[in-house]
Write a protein that holds these residues in place. Structure first.
Motif, PDB file in Angstrom:
ATOM      1  N   GLU A  99       0.615  -1.016  -0.448  1.00 28.89           N
ATOM      2  CA  GLU A  99       0.167   0.194  -0.431  1.00 28.89           C
ATOM      3  C   GLU A  99       0.676   1.711   0.215  1.00 28.89           C
ATOM      4  O   GLU A  99       2.102   1.052   0.571  1.00 28.89           O
ATOM      5  CB  GLU A  99      -0.932  -0.135   0.979  1.00 28.89           C
ATOM      6  CG  GLU A  99      -1.782  -1.623   1.290  1.00 28.89           C
ATOM      7  CD  GLU A  99      -2.631  -1.734   2.738  1.00 28.89           C
ATOM      8  OE1 GLU A  99      -2.323  -0.715   3.546  1.00 28.89           O
ATOM      9  OE2 GLU A  99      -3.179  -2.091   2.497  1.00 28.89           O
TER      10      GLU A  99
ATOM     11  N   ASP B 288      -6.300   0.540  -3.292  1.00 28.92           N
ATOM     12  CA  ASP B 288      -4.666   0.696  -2.352  1.00 28.92           C
ATOM     13  C   ASP B 288      -4.995  -0.544  -1.489  1.00 28.92           C
ATOM     14  O   ASP B 288      -5.270  -0.109  -0.134  1.00 28.92           O
ATOM     15  CB  ASP B 288      -4.491   2.186  -1.869  1.00 28.92           C
ATOM     16  CG  ASP B 288      -3.390   1.823  -1.060  1.00 28.92           C
ATOM     17  OD1 ASP B 288      -2.266   1.443  -1.299  1.00 28.92           O
ATOM     18  OD2 ASP B 288      -3.038   3.167  -0.349  1.00 28.92           O
ATOM     19  N   ASN B 289      -4.974  -1.346  -1.825  1.00 29.74           N
ATOM     20  CA  ASN B 289      -4.569  -2.762  -1.037  1.00 29.74           C
ATOM     21  C   ASN B 289      -4.280  -3.658  -1.568  1.00 29.74           C
ATOM     22  O   ASN B 289      -2.856  -3.686  -2.364  1.00 29.74           O
ATOM     23  CB  ASN B 289      -6.155  -3.713  -0.645  1.00 29.74           C
ATOM     24  CG  ASN B 289      -6.697  -3.643  -2.251  1.00 29.74           C
ATOM     25  OD1 ASN B 289      -5.942  -4.294  -2.786  1.00 29.74           O
ATOM     26  ND2 ASN B 289      -8.092  -3.873  -2.607  1.00 29.74           N
TER      27      ASN B 289
END
Length: 486
Positions: A452, A476-477
């Motif tokens: 991330e 956003d992982n």
């Protein structure tokens, strides 16, 4: 009275002359030779190289070790027997790993490589094309490292904070744009690097050997072209054929004596970072996945990668076990070669270059026999570790296909967890075994696809970060796939 008046006029004239002289020489007189205005590239290069290498191979600061705590566990080279839920083995890592990787590569490596480029340009105070070529090569390596772990990142507008028109909130570029830029920069680096040209200092990687820098630049260009081959086949094919068809213009690694590795010295701060971590702690073990594969192939590299247990055999620990469950296993630790303070940190090997060619030949991107190239790659890996290559080894691996090549590449990349992780995410090989019944994984049980973005980007550069996420095509992982995935 006349005498007094004449003396006064003379003194005044001398004072004016002295004052004018001081004004004219003011800049020269007030320049401290011990604090030069322009720092030599030789002073910037060692620290910038060291930082990039340490962050790629394995930093020693806890909660900042992407390769050791993250990639080498995710790719099942290593496993953990404690702290699995905070240091990687369970697919969960602290955000400090993202922050430290991002900040150090940008602020400690790339900023300094950019300064070397400026200082060594024809208009700079230290014009030297070989410094330029070295800085371009390491800049490409460092940007490739960042984009391969994060995805879209600031690239074209990065490092512009001190420009005539400063950019303090740089835009994010997509990986396709970044790769195109890096491939072009590496081609320029090869042109700038002139064997027999001006000498350089501060080169802790190749000790000023410009031919080795050219080989690294072109070998790295092949790596990146191969990474993107599934997405840009025509362009990648053209790049690989251009390099391999003209070794005089585009030299590449030719053996285990000239690949890219940083040789360490036994001095605090300059030691191999895996030594700093593994020599003082015992909570890393060999992964069962790796050990089982080496045992099945009767592969002698197991003697280098791992230490035997009490009965002389080798055993690995399943990944993802809880601390309590991991305590029930008697397993091998990492090999003593990696416990030496002077063990090298590896950026790219000769065997990796041959694996790239084997895959490219199998895919039809270059001419050549993929079986012979694969055999040469595996042999180079054995010889890299001082081992004899068994004459019957190829019969042990079965049919040569994409899975075979990538599985063998995974074995050879031991230690280079970040690159092995990239190759797994790109191709899906090797095929990992089912999780142990007692394993507990985060991230929805998905082997991480990326890390991330640092939290500071959300407060300092949020608009551009959100555009970067759009280019990523996901959240956003650690589950959003990256651009070069096949």
């Amino acid at each position: 009275m006349k005498a007094i008046r004449l003396q006064a006029i003379l003194l005044l004239s001398l004072s004016l002359v002295f004052a004018q002289s001081c004004t004219e020489d003011f800049e020269e007189i007030n320049t401290d030779p011990n604090n030069p205005i322009a720092i030599s590239p030789a002073l910037l290069l060692p620290y910038a190289i060291q930082t990039s290498v340490d962050r790629y191979w394995g930093h020693s600061t806890r909660y900042e070790r992407l390769n050791i705590d993250g990639a080498m566990c995710w790719i099942q080279h290593l496993s953990r027997n404690i702290y699995i839920n905070v240091e990687g083995d369970s697919y969960e890592i602290p955000l400090t790993i993202s922050t430290a990787t991002w900040n150090n590569i940008y602020n400690e490596s790339l900023v300094n490589f950019e300064s070397v480029l400026r200082l060594s340009s024809p208009e700079g105070p230290f014009p030297n094309s070989n410094y330029t070529g070295v800085a371009l090569t390491m800049k490409a390596f460092s940007f490739a490292f960042l984009t391969d772990v994060f995805g879209p990142i600031p690239y074209s507008q990065a490092l512009k904070g001190t420009a005539a028109v400063p950019i303090n909130s740089p835009e994010y570029d997509g990986m396709e744009v970044i790769y195109a830029g890096l491939l072009e920069e590496l081609k320029i680096a090869n042109e700038k690097l002139v064997v027999g040209g001006p000498s350089i200092s501060g080169d802790i990687l190749f000790k000023g050997d410009i031919l080795r820098w050219k080989k690294f630049a072109n070998s790295l260009r092949l790596r990146l072209a191969n990474h993107q081959a599934a997405k840009k086949p025509a362009e990648s094919r053209a790049i690989m054929r251009e390099i391999l068809a003209d070794p005089a213009t585009y030299p590449v690694f030719t053996g285990n004596n000239d690949f890219a590795q940083l040789l360490h010295v036994d001095v605090i701060g300059s030691r191999n970072k895996m030594f700093d971590v593994f020599s003082t702690r015992s909570d890393w073990n060999m992964s069962r996945t790796l050990i089982d594969k080496l045992v099945a192939l009767k592969d002698d590299r197991i003697k280098v990668y791992a230490q035997p247990i009490d009965d002389g055999s080798y055993a690995g620990l399943p990944n993802g076990l809880t601390d309590a469950a991991a305590g029930d296993f008697n397993v091998s630790r990492i090999g003593t070669k990696f416990l030496s303070p002077t063990a090298p940190s590896i950026l790219m090997t000769y065997s990796e270059l041959l694996f790239i060619q084997a895959e490219a030949a199998l895919d039809g991107d270059i001419m050549g026999d993929p079986v012979l190239l694969l055999e040469a790659a595996i042999k180079a890996s054995f010889e890299q570790h001082g081992l004899a290559f068994p004459s019957d080894y190829m019969s042990r691996i079965g049919t040569v296909d994409k899975e075979t090549i990538m599985t063998q590449k995974w074995l050879a990349l031991f230690g280079q967890g970040v690159e092995a992780w990239t190759e797994y995410r790109r191709t899906g090989f090797p095929i990992m075994p089912p999780a142990h019944p007692n394993a507990v994984f985060s991230n929805d049980g998905i082997l991480p696809t990326r890390i991330e973005y640092p939290t500071a980007e959300y407060s300092l550069n949020r608009d551009n970060l959100e555009e970067g996420l759009r280019k990523l095509g996901g959240d956003d992982n650690m589950r959003s796939p990256l651009w070069w995935k096949e």
